[in-house]
Design a protein around this motif. Structure first.
Motif, PDB file in Angstrom:
ATOM      1  N   ILE A  88      54.309  43.081  59.657  1.00  0.00           N
ATOM      2  CA  ILE A  88      52.895  43.154  59.300  1.00  0.00           C
ATOM      3  C   ILE A  88      52.622  42.658  57.886  1.00  0.00           C
ATOM      4  N   MET A  89      53.396  43.116  56.901  1.00  0.00           N
ATOM      5  CA  MET A  89      53.065  42.834  55.498  1.00  0.00           C
ATOM      6  C   MET A  89      53.021  41.338  55.195  1.00  0.00           C
ATOM      7  N   ASP A  90      54.010  40.575  55.695  1.00  0.00           N
ATOM      8  CA  ASP A  90      54.003  39.135  55.391  1.00  0.00           C
ATOM      9  C   ASP A  90      52.799  38.443  56.038  1.00  0.00           C
ATOM     10  N   LYS A  91      52.396  38.924  57.230  1.00  0.00           N
ATOM     11  CA  LYS A  91      51.221  38.341  57.879  1.00  0.00           C
ATOM     12  C   LYS A  91      49.933  38.752  57.166  1.00  0.00           C
ATOM     13  N   LEU A  92      49.914  39.973  56.670  1.00  0.00           N
ATOM     14  CA  LEU A  92      48.754  40.408  55.886  1.00  0.00           C
ATOM     15  C   LEU A  92      48.583  39.540  54.641  1.00  0.00           C
ATOM     16  N   ILE A  93      49.694  39.264  53.975  1.00  0.00           N
ATOM     17  CA  ILE A  93      49.640  38.422  52.770  1.00  0.00           C
ATOM     18  C   ILE A  93      49.211  37.010  53.136  1.00  0.00           C
ATOM     19  N   SER A  94      49.779  36.484  54.221  1.00  0.00           N
ATOM     20  CA  SER A  94      49.437  35.134  54.673  1.00  0.00           C
ATOM     21  C   SER A  94      47.962  35.032  55.057  1.00  0.00           C
ATOM     22  N   PHE A  95      47.425  36.101  55.632  1.00  0.00           N
ATOM     23  CA  PHE A  95      46.019  36.146  56.019  1.00  0.00           C
ATOM     24  C   PHE A  95      45.120  36.394  54.804  1.00  0.00           C
ATOM     25  N   SER A  96      45.534  37.335  53.936  1.00  0.00           N
ATOM     26  CA  SER A  96      44.693  37.778  52.817  1.00  0.00           C
ATOM     27  C   SER A  96      44.574  36.738  51.714  1.00  0.00           C
ATOM     28  N   LEU A  97      45.674  36.044  51.428  1.00  0.00           N
ATOM     29  CA  LEU A  97      45.674  35.151  50.268  1.00  0.00           C
ATOM     30  C   LEU A  97      44.631  34.037  50.386  1.00  0.00           C
ATOM     31  N   PRO A  98      44.577  33.285  51.498  1.00  0.00           N
ATOM     32  CA  PRO A  98      43.506  32.290  51.614  1.00  0.00           C
ATOM     33  C   PRO A  98      42.115  32.923  51.604  1.00  0.00           C
ATOM     34  N   LEU A  99      41.987  34.112  52.190  1.00  0.00           N
ATOM     35  CA  LEU A  99      40.705  34.809  52.206  1.00  0.00           C
ATOM     36  C   LEU A  99      40.301  35.218  50.787  1.00  0.00           C
ATOM     37  N   MET A 100      41.284  35.682  50.020  1.00  0.00           N
ATOM     38  CA  MET A 100      41.067  36.052  48.627  1.00  0.00           C
ATOM     39  C   MET A 100      40.615  34.844  47.815  1.00  0.00           C
ATOM     40  N   LEU A 101      41.325  33.739  47.995  1.00  0.00           N
ATOM     41  CA  LEU A 101      40.979  32.515  47.272  1.00  0.00           C
ATOM     42  C   LEU A 101      39.616  31.988  47.709  1.00  0.00           C
ATOM     43  N   SER A 102      39.284  32.154  48.999  1.00  0.00           N
ATOM     44  CA  SER A 102      37.966  31.736  49.491  1.00  0.00           C
ATOM     45  C   SER A 102      36.858  32.537  48.825  1.00  0.00           C
ATOM     46  N   GLY A 103      37.066  33.854  48.754  1.00  0.00           N
ATOM     47  CA  GLY A 103      36.074  34.713  48.112  1.00  0.00           C
ATOM     48  C   GLY A 103      35.903  34.388  46.646  1.00  0.00           C
ATOM     49  N   ILE A 104      37.017  34.155  45.977  1.00  0.00           N
ATOM     50  CA  ILE A 104      36.965  33.800  44.562  1.00  0.00           C
ATOM     51  C   ILE A 104      36.258  32.468  44.363  1.00  0.00           C
ATOM     52  N   PHE A 155      34.011  40.980  36.959  1.00  0.00           N
ATOM     53  CA  PHE A 155      34.154  42.128  37.852  1.00  0.00           C
ATOM     54  C   PHE A 155      34.112  41.677  39.314  1.00  0.00           C
ATOM     55  N   GLY A 156      33.298  40.655  39.578  1.00  0.00           N
ATOM     56  CA  GLY A 156      33.194  40.122  40.931  1.00  0.00           C
ATOM     57  C   GLY A 156      34.490  39.550  41.459  1.00  0.00           C
ATOM     58  N   PHE A 157      35.312  38.976  40.569  1.00  0.00           N
ATOM     59  CA  PHE A 157      36.612  38.446  40.992  1.00  0.00           C
ATOM     60  C   PHE A 157      37.521  39.575  41.484  1.00  0.00           C
ATOM     61  N   LEU A 158      37.425  40.736  40.847  1.00  0.00           N
ATOM     62  CA  LEU A 158      38.188  41.901  41.315  1.00  0.00           C
ATOM     63  C   LEU A 158      37.716  42.306  42.708  1.00  0.00           C
ATOM     64  N   TYR A 159      36.393  42.335  42.875  1.00  0.00           N
ATOM     65  CA  TYR A 159      35.839  42.716  44.177  1.00  0.00           C
ATOM     66  C   TYR A 159      36.315  41.784  45.279  1.00  0.00           C
ATOM     67  N   MET A 160      36.239  40.480  45.036  1.00  0.00           N
ATOM     68  CA  MET A 160      36.633  39.512  46.057  1.00  0.00           C
ATOM     69  C   MET A 160      38.103  39.667  46.427  1.00  0.00           C
ATOM     70  N   SER A 161      38.926  39.997  45.451  1.00  0.00           N
ATOM     71  CA  SER A 161      40.365  40.124  45.703  1.00  0.00           C
ATOM     72  C   SER A 161      40.678  41.312  46.597  1.00  0.00           C
ATOM     73  N   VAL A 162      40.118  42.483  46.282  1.00  0.00           N
ATOM     74  CA  VAL A 162      40.410  43.657  47.118  1.00  0.00           C
ATOM     75  C   VAL A 162      39.633  43.597  48.434  1.00  0.00           C
ATOM     76  N   ASN A 163      38.460  42.961  48.421  1.00  0.00           N
ATOM     77  CA  ASN A 163      37.698  42.828  49.655  1.00  0.00           C
ATOM     78  C   ASN A 163      38.439  41.968  50.679  1.00  0.00           C
ATOM     79  N   ALA A 164      39.234  41.007  50.202  1.00  0.00           N
ATOM     80  CA  ALA A 164      40.040  40.194  51.117  1.00  0.00           C
ATOM     81  C   ALA A 164      41.019  41.072  51.894  1.00  0.00           C
ATOM     82  N   VAL A 165      41.581  42.069  51.218  1.00  0.00           N
ATOM     83  CA  VAL A 165      42.507  42.991  51.892  1.00  0.00           C
ATOM     84  C   VAL A 165      41.741  43.866  52.887  1.00  0.00           C
TER      85      VAL A 165
END
Length: 454
Positions: free
Chosen positions: A15-31, A284-294
């Protein structure tokens, strides 16, 4: 149908590696989406002045109020599509896609009209100072003309996220984000268009991202392929989208109303404090986008596993998301706190504006991991189709606390520092209520699934 190479299998394997693989592009998209607004702020702050910076910043809370209800509804589309996709229901998946895209277009047009007509009234209601209100109204009206494109991109990206594809939405935003940056510089520096220039740049970039995501859906050979001839509203799927999405949207909208309330309190300190808050709020918004991706990852993974009734895996998804969210929030939050003055200098060279920004960051960055935990529990519950009670608790915990703070405590302790202590206090209170809610809903879901399997 054949699966795309961009999709992630959320229901099998580690699960964890797939979560990272899924979250990272989503995090970068939000940012990257946030950078649309950051580039606006940096360009006007550097090349037009602090009044223009305050004008753009004063619209942020209002824009969020208008947009977050419909963005929240897109979460319902994400949950429903993920569930149908994991369980192999291709007809239901296709009809969910077409209902979602039609809803996106309609909601975008409604918001465009509302934003243009209500901009000045809403900004006056928030107490926007006279020296910036005309520029604020101009920025907001132009910005809202791009709402149909904004909504189409977000709903299209929600469908792609539902099947595990977060890479292509990121690629689309890279293209549109670069376009936005170039247009801002040209329209503001070369043509001296000020806030109108940065708003036009944002609209064009949103148009590009929406075209790219719609083309992606249109050319895919999958159950989520988009046929423009099939666009329309299927009531049975709309109801299910609303069941999850409307509570999520209301929660987000009401929380942003409380942020607008805080914006009004900041406005009472004048345009220098407004500019400082604008810059700090963008960081502050960059923090939000990062945790919101998770949080988004947790919802999508939970929804797919709920669709195939893998209950133990759902629990593990939440635990791994907790670990990931706290790690990301602590790393970025501490970095934003310790390097706050240097980061604020990117936005402005005014020493008084930087001082106000540092004051805001002091109480919103390091404890931000609490906000990540607060959002994860409702995210997991939405993935299981339960969105109503978490919405009520989030409103009571965050909005209720901030209303009491602004009207009951703040008048006797008027400072930016005291005003923003309300953030961590509201997060902690909400976590306690959401944890109790999660325990009972999870127990009910497990019992219900086990009875159906028996």
């Amino acid at each position: 149908m054949k699966k795309s190479k961009y999709e992630i299998d959320m229901c099998n394997g580690s699960i964890m590696d797939k979560l990272i693989s899924f979250s990272l592009p989503l995090m970068l998209s939000g940012i990257l989406q946030l950078l649309f607004n950051a580039v606006d702020i940096i360009v006007v702050g550097r090349f037009t002045g602090s009044q223009a910076l305050a004008a753009v910043g004063s619209t942020t809370a209002l824009i969020n109020i208008f947009t977050n209800l419909f963005i929240g509804i897109s979460l319902g589309a994400n949950v429903l599509a993920a569930r149908f996709y994991a369980s192999g229901k291709e007809k239901e998946m296709s009809e969910t896609v077409h209902t979602s895209i039609t809803l996106a277009l309609i909601s975008g047009l409604v918001m465009a009209l509302a934003g243009v007509l209500l901009a000045r009234f809403a900004l006056n209601l928030m107490g926007t100072p006279n020296d910036v209100i005309d520029q604020s109204v101009l920025y907001m009206r132009i910005y809202f003309l791009g709402m149909p494109f904004f909504m189409l991109y977000n709903y299209g990206a929600a469908i792609l996220r539902a099947v595990g594809d977060t890479k292509r939405p990121l690629f689309f935003l890279v293209i549109s984000g670069m376009t936005n940056a170039v247009l801002n510089l040209v329209l503001v520096i070369v043509f001296h268009m000020g806030v109108a220039g940065v708003a036009i740049g944002t609209i064009v970039s949103q148009l590009i991202s929406s075209i790219l995501v719609l083309r992606c859906l249109y050319t895919s050979n999958t159950s989520y392929r988009l046929y423009f001839s099939k666009l329309g509203i299927k009531t049975q799927y709309l109801k299910q989208i609303f069941q999850v999405g409307i509570p999520a949207g209301i929660q987000s909208t009401v929380i942003n109303l409380s942020n607008a309330l805080l914006q009004s309190s900041v406005n009472s300190f004048g345009s220098v404090a407004m500019a400082g808050y604008t810059a700090a709020n963008n960081i502050f918004g960059f923090l939000y986008m990062s945790v919101n991706a998770v949080t988004q990852s947790c919802m999508s993974f939970t929804s797919q596993n709920y669709g195939v009734k893998k209950l133990k895996r759902m629990d593990r998804v939440l635990l791994d998301c907790m670990i990931l969210s706290v790690g990301v929030a602590l790393t970025l939050g501490c970095g934003a706190y310790f390097f706050g003055p240097e980061l604020l200098k990117i936005y402005t060279s005014d020493a008084d504006v930087i001082r106000c920004g540092v004051e805001v960051l002091a109480f919103t960055t390091v404890p931000y991991f609490c906000c990540g935990i607060m959002d994860l529990l409702p995210g997991a519950l939405r993935g299981m189709g339960h969105s109503g009670v978490p919405m009520i608790l989030s409103i009571i915990g965050t909005v209720g606390t901030r209303i009491v703070w602004v009207f009951g405590l703040f008048p006797a302790h008027r400072s930016l520092s005291f005003l923003f202590i309300s953030y961590p206090v509201s997060w902690i209170l909400t976590i306690l209520m959401q944890a109790v809610c999660f325990y009972f809903v999870r127990k009910h879901v497990h019992q219900s699934v086990n009875q159906n399997l028996a």
